[in-house]
Scaffold this motif. Structure first.
Motif, PDB file in Angstrom:
ATOM      1  N   ALA A  30       0.813  -1.308  -0.086  1.00  0.00           N
ATOM      2  CA  ALA A  30      -0.049  -0.063  -0.062  1.00  0.00           C
ATOM      3  C   ALA A  30       1.063   1.057   0.125  1.00  0.00           C
ATOM      4  CB  ALA A  30      -0.951   0.009   1.242  1.00  0.00           C
ATOM      5  N   MET A  31       1.889   1.322   0.649  1.00  0.00           N
ATOM      6  CA  MET A  31       2.900   2.412   0.944  1.00  0.00           C
ATOM      7  C   MET A  31       3.471   2.745  -0.646  1.00  0.00           C
ATOM      8  SD  MET A  31       6.470   3.097   0.882  1.00  0.00           S
ATOM      9  CE  MET A  31       6.958   1.612   1.263  1.00  0.00           C
ATOM     10  N   ALA A  32       3.958   1.600  -1.141  1.00  0.00           N
ATOM     11  CA  ALA A  32       4.583   1.672  -2.549  1.00  0.00           C
ATOM     12  C   ALA A  32       3.515   2.141  -3.668  1.00  0.00           C
ATOM     13  CB  ALA A  32       5.167   0.250  -2.995  1.00  0.00           C
ATOM     14  N   ARG A  33       2.278   1.689  -3.476  1.00  0.00           N
ATOM     15  CA  ARG A  33       1.205   2.050  -4.357  1.00  0.00           C
ATOM     16  C   ARG A  33       0.962   3.526  -4.163  1.00  0.00           C
ATOM     17  NH1 ARG A  33      -3.808  -1.237  -5.303  1.00  0.00           N
ATOM     18  NH2 ARG A  33      -3.727  -0.102  -7.234  1.00  0.00           N
ATOM     19  N   GLU A  34       0.986   4.063  -3.102  1.00  0.00           N
ATOM     20  CA  GLU A  34       0.904   5.454  -2.721  1.00  0.00           C
ATOM     21  C   GLU A  34       2.131   6.320  -3.242  1.00  0.00           C
ATOM     22  OE1 GLU A  34      -0.030   8.984   0.795  1.00  0.00           O
ATOM     23  OE2 GLU A  34      -0.096   6.705   1.389  1.00  0.00           O
ATOM     24  N   LEU A  35       3.249   5.652  -2.933  1.00  0.00           N
ATOM     25  CA  LEU A  35       4.426   6.580  -3.669  1.00  0.00           C
ATOM     26  C   LEU A  35       4.294   6.519  -5.087  1.00  0.00           C
ATOM     27  CD1 LEU A  35       7.578   5.117  -1.840  1.00  0.00           C
ATOM     28  CD2 LEU A  35       6.636   7.399  -1.536  1.00  0.00           C
ATOM     29  N   ALA A  36       3.856   5.546  -5.768  1.00  0.00           N
ATOM     30  CA  ALA A  36       3.542   5.739  -7.073  1.00  0.00           C
ATOM     31  C   ALA A  36       2.518   6.731  -7.556  1.00  0.00           C
ATOM     32  CB  ALA A  36       3.287   4.295  -7.734  1.00  0.00           C
ATOM     33  N   THR A  37       1.898   7.340  -6.758  1.00  0.00           N
ATOM     34  CA  THR A  37       0.725   8.468  -7.217  1.00  0.00           C
ATOM     35  C   THR A  37       1.451   9.657  -7.329  1.00  0.00           C
ATOM     36  OG1 THR A  37       0.053   8.932  -4.924  1.00  0.00           O
ATOM     37  CG2 THR A  37      -1.160   6.851  -6.040  1.00  0.00           C
ATOM     38  N   ASP A  38       2.596   9.808  -6.697  1.00  0.00           N
ATOM     39  CA  ASP A  38       3.179  11.003  -6.699  1.00  0.00           C
ATOM     40  C   ASP A  38       3.675  11.157  -7.868  1.00  0.00           C
ATOM     41  OD1 ASP A  38       4.989  13.175  -4.652  1.00  0.00           O
ATOM     42  OD2 ASP A  38       6.310  12.544  -6.396  1.00  0.00           O
ATOM     43  N   ALA A  39       3.995  12.548  -8.690  1.00  0.00           N
ATOM     44  CA  ALA A  39       4.090  12.909 -10.136  1.00  0.00           C
ATOM     45  C   ALA A  39       5.758  12.487 -10.251  1.00  0.00           C
ATOM     46  CB  ALA A  39       3.630  14.269 -10.311  1.00  0.00           C
ATOM     47  N   TYR A  40       6.275  12.940  -9.310  1.00  0.00           N
ATOM     48  CA  TYR A  40       7.892  12.771  -9.279  1.00  0.00           C
ATOM     49  C   TYR A  40       8.687  11.622  -8.890  1.00  0.00           C
ATOM     50  CZ  TYR A  40      12.456  14.836  -8.389  1.00  0.00           C
ATOM     51  OH  TYR A  40      13.926  15.049  -8.695  1.00  0.00           O
ATOM     52  N   ILE A  41       8.109  10.774  -7.771  1.00  0.00           N
ATOM     53  CA  ILE A  41       8.980   9.542  -7.625  1.00  0.00           C
ATOM     54  C   ILE A  41       8.986   8.666  -8.450  1.00  0.00           C
ATOM     55  CG2 ILE A  41       8.699   7.671  -5.927  1.00  0.00           C
ATOM     56  CD1 ILE A  41       7.712   9.859  -3.649  1.00  0.00           C
ATOM     57  N   ALA A  51       1.329   2.447  -9.833  1.00  0.00           N
ATOM     58  CA  ALA A  51       1.707   0.863  -9.891  1.00  0.00           C
ATOM     59  C   ALA A  51       0.366   0.367  -9.390  1.00  0.00           C
ATOM     60  CB  ALA A  51       2.967   0.808  -9.117  1.00  0.00           C
ATOM     61  N   ASP A  52      -0.024  -0.973  -9.869  1.00  0.00           N
ATOM     62  CA  ASP A  52      -0.970  -1.619  -9.367  1.00  0.00           C
ATOM     63  C   ASP A  52      -0.236  -2.480  -8.325  1.00  0.00           C
ATOM     64  OD1 ASP A  52       0.439  -3.940 -10.639  1.00  0.00           O
ATOM     65  OD2 ASP A  52      -1.034  -3.889 -12.507  1.00  0.00           O
ATOM     66  N   GLY A  53      -0.854  -3.411  -7.713  1.00  0.00           N
ATOM     67  CA  GLY A  53      -0.286  -4.324  -6.705  1.00  0.00           C
ATOM     68  C   GLY A  53       0.676  -4.950  -7.017  1.00  0.00           C
ATOM     69  N   ALA A  54       0.644  -5.934  -8.226  1.00  0.00           N
ATOM     70  CA  ALA A  54       1.644  -6.633  -8.698  1.00  0.00           C
ATOM     71  C   ALA A  54       2.986  -5.833  -8.963  1.00  0.00           C
ATOM     72  CB  ALA A  54       1.192  -7.402 -10.041  1.00  0.00           C
ATOM     73  N   GLN A  55       2.729  -4.652  -9.622  1.00  0.00           N
ATOM     74  CA  GLN A  55       3.665  -3.856 -10.000  1.00  0.00           C
ATOM     75  C   GLN A  55       4.874  -3.213  -8.549  1.00  0.00           C
ATOM     76  OE1 GLN A  55       1.802  -1.012 -12.416  1.00  0.00           O
ATOM     77  NE2 GLN A  55       2.891  -1.634 -13.977  1.00  0.00           N
ATOM     78  N   ALA A  56       3.730  -2.763  -7.526  1.00  0.00           N
ATOM     79  CA  ALA A  56       4.351  -2.467  -6.362  1.00  0.00           C
ATOM     80  C   ALA A  56       5.184  -3.698  -5.588  1.00  0.00           C
ATOM     81  CB  ALA A  56       3.323  -1.896  -5.547  1.00  0.00           C
ATOM     82  N   LEU A  57       4.517  -4.893  -5.651  1.00  0.00           N
ATOM     83  CA  LEU A  57       5.192  -5.853  -5.197  1.00  0.00           C
ATOM     84  C   LEU A  57       6.741  -6.205  -5.683  1.00  0.00           C
ATOM     85  CD1 LEU A  57       5.203  -8.052  -2.964  1.00  0.00           C
ATOM     86  CD2 LEU A  57       3.898  -9.626  -4.567  1.00  0.00           C
ATOM     87  N   ALA A  58       6.573  -6.266  -7.010  1.00  0.00           N
ATOM     88  CA  ALA A  58       7.824  -6.278  -7.924  1.00  0.00           C
ATOM     89  C   ALA A  58       8.870  -5.229  -7.305  1.00  0.00           C
ATOM     90  CB  ALA A  58       7.593  -6.411  -9.425  1.00  0.00           C
TER      91      ALA A  58
END
Length: 185
Positions: A30-41, A51-58
Protein backbone atom coordinates in the motif's frame (compact mmCIF):
# COMPACT_ATOMS: atom_id res chain seq x y z
CA UNK A 1 38.09 -2.65 -10.19
CA UNK A 2 36.55 -5.08 -7.69
CA UNK A 3 33.53 -3.84 -5.78
CA UNK A 4 33.99 -3.40 -2.06
CA UNK A 5 31.81 -5.95 -0.23
CA UNK A 6 28.94 -4.56 1.79
CA UNK A 7 28.95 -4.93 5.55
CA UNK A 8 26.28 -7.16 7.10
CA UNK A 9 22.69 -6.01 7.26
CA UNK A 10 22.24 -4.17 10.60
CA UNK A 11 21.17 -6.51 13.40
CA UNK A 12 19.47 -3.57 15.14
CA UNK A 13 17.33 -1.50 12.77
CA UNK A 14 18.55 2.09 12.48
CA UNK A 15 16.15 4.49 14.18
CA UNK A 16 15.83 8.18 14.94
CA UNK A 17 12.97 10.25 16.31
CA UNK A 18 9.72 8.85 14.99
CA UNK A 19 11.06 6.29 12.51
CA UNK A 20 12.69 2.90 12.28
CA UNK A 21 14.45 1.77 9.11
CA UNK A 22 13.68 -1.86 8.37
CA UNK A 23 13.72 -4.29 5.47
CA UNK A 24 10.82 -3.70 3.08
CA UNK A 25 8.08 -6.31 3.43
CA UNK A 26 5.42 -7.58 1.10
CA UNK A 27 2.77 -5.97 3.31
CA UNK A 28 4.30 -2.57 2.40
CA UNK A 29 2.50 -2.72 -0.98
CA UNK A 30 0.00 0.00 0.00
CA UNK A 31 2.86 2.41 0.79
CA UNK A 32 4.57 1.59 -2.51
CA UNK A 33 1.33 2.13 -4.42
CA UNK A 34 0.89 5.49 -2.72
CA UNK A 35 4.47 6.52 -3.57
CA UNK A 36 3.61 5.67 -7.19
CA UNK A 37 0.82 8.27 -7.18
CA UNK A 38 3.36 11.07 -6.68
CA UNK A 39 4.16 12.75 -10.01
CA UNK A 40 7.89 12.94 -9.24
CA UNK A 41 8.88 9.71 -7.47
CA UNK A 42 8.42 7.39 -10.47
CA UNK A 43 10.73 9.62 -12.54
CA UNK A 44 13.71 9.06 -10.21
CA UNK A 45 13.58 5.32 -9.60
CA UNK A 46 12.12 2.01 -10.71
CA UNK A 47 8.62 2.35 -9.25
CA UNK A 48 6.16 2.71 -12.14
CA UNK A 49 3.67 5.58 -12.03
CA UNK A 50 0.30 4.52 -10.58
CA UNK A 51 1.66 1.03 -9.87
CA UNK A 52 -0.86 -1.74 -9.38
CA UNK A 53 -0.41 -4.32 -6.63
CA UNK A 54 1.79 -6.63 -8.71
CA UNK A 55 4.03 -3.76 -9.85
CA UNK A 56 4.35 -2.45 -6.28
CA UNK A 57 5.25 -5.94 -5.04
CA UNK A 58 7.86 -6.30 -7.80
CA UNK A 59 9.34 -2.94 -6.72
CA UNK A 60 9.54 -4.14 -3.10
CA UNK A 61 11.33 -7.27 -4.26
CA UNK A 62 13.79 -5.12 -6.22
CA UNK A 63 14.52 -3.23 -2.99
CA UNK A 64 15.45 -6.55 -1.34
CA UNK A 65 17.79 -7.32 -4.25
CA UNK A 66 19.76 -4.08 -3.82
CA UNK A 67 21.72 -5.54 -0.91
CA UNK A 68 22.26 -8.93 -2.57
CA UNK A 69 23.54 -7.20 -5.72
CA UNK A 70 25.98 -5.12 -3.67
CA UNK A 71 24.30 -1.82 -4.61
CA UNK A 72 23.55 -0.75 -1.06
CA UNK A 73 20.89 -0.78 1.62
CA UNK A 74 17.25 -0.08 0.75
CA UNK A 75 15.09 0.42 3.81
CA UNK A 76 11.40 0.90 4.40
CA UNK A 77 10.84 3.96 6.55
CA UNK A 78 8.42 2.81 9.26
CA UNK A 79 6.53 4.84 11.84
CA UNK A 80 8.23 3.86 15.12
CA UNK A 81 4.87 3.74 16.95
CA UNK A 82 2.98 1.50 14.50
CA UNK A 83 5.65 -0.14 12.27
CA UNK A 84 3.56 0.96 9.28
CA UNK A 85 5.70 1.83 6.26
CA UNK A 86 5.54 5.54 5.41
CA UNK A 87 8.30 5.67 2.80
CA UNK A 88 11.61 4.36 1.55
CA UNK A 89 15.24 5.42 1.87
CA UNK A 90 18.49 4.03 0.62
CA UNK A 91 22.21 4.21 1.16
CA UNK A 92 23.88 3.52 -2.20
CA UNK A 93 27.41 2.25 -1.95
CA UNK A 94 28.76 1.82 -5.50
CA UNK A 95 31.65 4.14 -4.54
CA UNK A 96 32.35 2.60 -1.14
CA UNK A 97 35.89 1.75 -2.24
CA UNK A 98 36.52 5.50 -2.53
CA UNK A 99 34.85 6.22 0.83
CA UNK A 100 31.73 7.74 -0.76
CA UNK A 101 28.02 6.97 -0.82
CA UNK A 102 24.82 8.62 -1.95
CA UNK A 103 21.49 8.58 -0.19
CA UNK A 104 17.89 9.07 -1.20
CA UNK A 105 14.51 9.17 0.49
CA UNK A 106 10.82 9.30 -0.40
CA UNK A 107 7.85 9.66 1.90
CA UNK A 108 4.31 8.71 0.91
CA UNK A 109 2.11 11.77 0.31
CA UNK A 110 -0.23 10.97 3.23
CA UNK A 111 2.72 10.85 5.67
CA UNK A 112 4.44 14.09 4.67
CA UNK A 113 4.80 17.08 6.95
CA UNK A 114 5.46 15.05 10.11
CA UNK A 115 9.26 14.97 10.07
CA UNK A 116 9.55 11.38 8.86
CA UNK A 117 11.95 12.28 6.02
CA UNK A 118 14.39 14.17 8.26
CA UNK A 119 14.24 11.44 10.91
CA UNK A 120 14.82 8.77 8.24
CA UNK A 121 17.77 10.66 6.79
CA UNK A 122 19.26 11.16 10.26
CA UNK A 123 18.88 7.42 11.01
CA UNK A 124 20.32 6.49 7.62
CA UNK A 125 23.29 8.81 8.09
CA UNK A 126 24.03 7.49 11.59
CA UNK A 127 23.93 3.99 10.11
CA UNK A 128 26.27 5.12 7.31
CA UNK A 129 28.95 5.97 9.85
CA UNK A 130 28.94 2.34 11.00
CA UNK A 131 30.05 1.26 7.51
CA UNK A 132 33.83 0.78 7.55
CA UNK A 133 35.67 3.03 5.13
CA UNK A 134 32.72 5.36 4.45
CA UNK A 135 33.55 9.03 4.97
CA UNK A 136 31.07 10.98 2.84
CA UNK A 137 27.36 10.72 2.02
CA UNK A 138 26.01 12.91 -0.78
CA UNK A 139 22.48 13.96 -1.70
CA UNK A 140 21.42 15.29 -5.09
CA UNK A 141 18.36 17.55 -4.87
CA UNK A 142 16.63 19.49 -7.60
CA UNK A 143 16.70 23.23 -6.78
CA UNK A 144 12.89 23.54 -6.82
CA UNK A 145 12.51 20.86 -4.12
CA UNK A 146 12.39 23.09 -1.03
CA UNK A 147 11.01 20.28 1.15
CA UNK A 148 13.96 18.05 0.37
CA UNK A 149 16.40 20.91 0.99
CA UNK A 150 14.83 21.44 4.44
CA UNK A 151 15.05 17.70 5.10
CA UNK A 152 18.74 17.62 4.21
CA UNK A 153 19.53 20.61 6.38
CA UNK A 154 17.51 19.29 9.35
CA UNK A 155 19.48 16.03 9.11
CA UNK A 156 22.80 17.92 9.26
CA UNK A 157 23.77 18.01 5.58
CA UNK A 158 25.55 21.05 4.18
CA UNK A 159 25.04 22.54 0.75
CA UNK A 160 28.20 22.29 -1.33
CA UNK A 161 27.07 23.68 -4.66
CA UNK A 162 24.99 23.51 -7.81
CA UNK A 163 25.76 20.87 -10.43
CA UNK A 164 24.44 22.19 -13.72
CA UNK A 165 22.78 19.71 -16.07
CA UNK A 166 23.91 16.95 -13.72
CA UNK A 167 21.47 14.16 -14.50
CA UNK A 168 18.52 13.19 -16.61
CA UNK A 169 15.15 12.94 -14.88
CA UNK A 170 12.00 12.31 -16.86
CA UNK A 171 13.89 12.69 -20.13
CA UNK A 172 15.24 16.17 -19.27
CA UNK A 173 18.72 17.17 -18.08
CA UNK A 174 18.36 18.70 -14.61
CA UNK A 175 20.48 20.89 -12.37
CA UNK A 176 21.07 19.38 -8.94
CA UNK A 177 22.04 20.87 -5.62
CA UNK A 178 24.80 18.88 -3.95
CA UNK A 179 24.43 18.37 -0.21
CA UNK A 180 26.80 16.22 1.82
CA UNK A 181 27.55 14.93 5.28
CA UNK A 182 31.07 14.02 6.34
CA UNK A 183 31.90 11.35 8.92
CA UNK A 184 32.29 13.03 12.31
CA UNK A 185 35.79 12.88 13.73
Amino acid sequence: MTATPLPPWPSTPPAHGGVVLRRPREDDVAMARELATDAYIPTIGTLPPHADGAQALAWIRRQHARYDEGTGFSFAVADARTDAAVGQCGLWLSELGEGRATAGYSIAPSARGRGFAADALAALTAFAWTVPGLFRVALYIEPWNAGSVRTAERAGYAREGLLRSHQEIGGVRRDMLLYAAIRPE
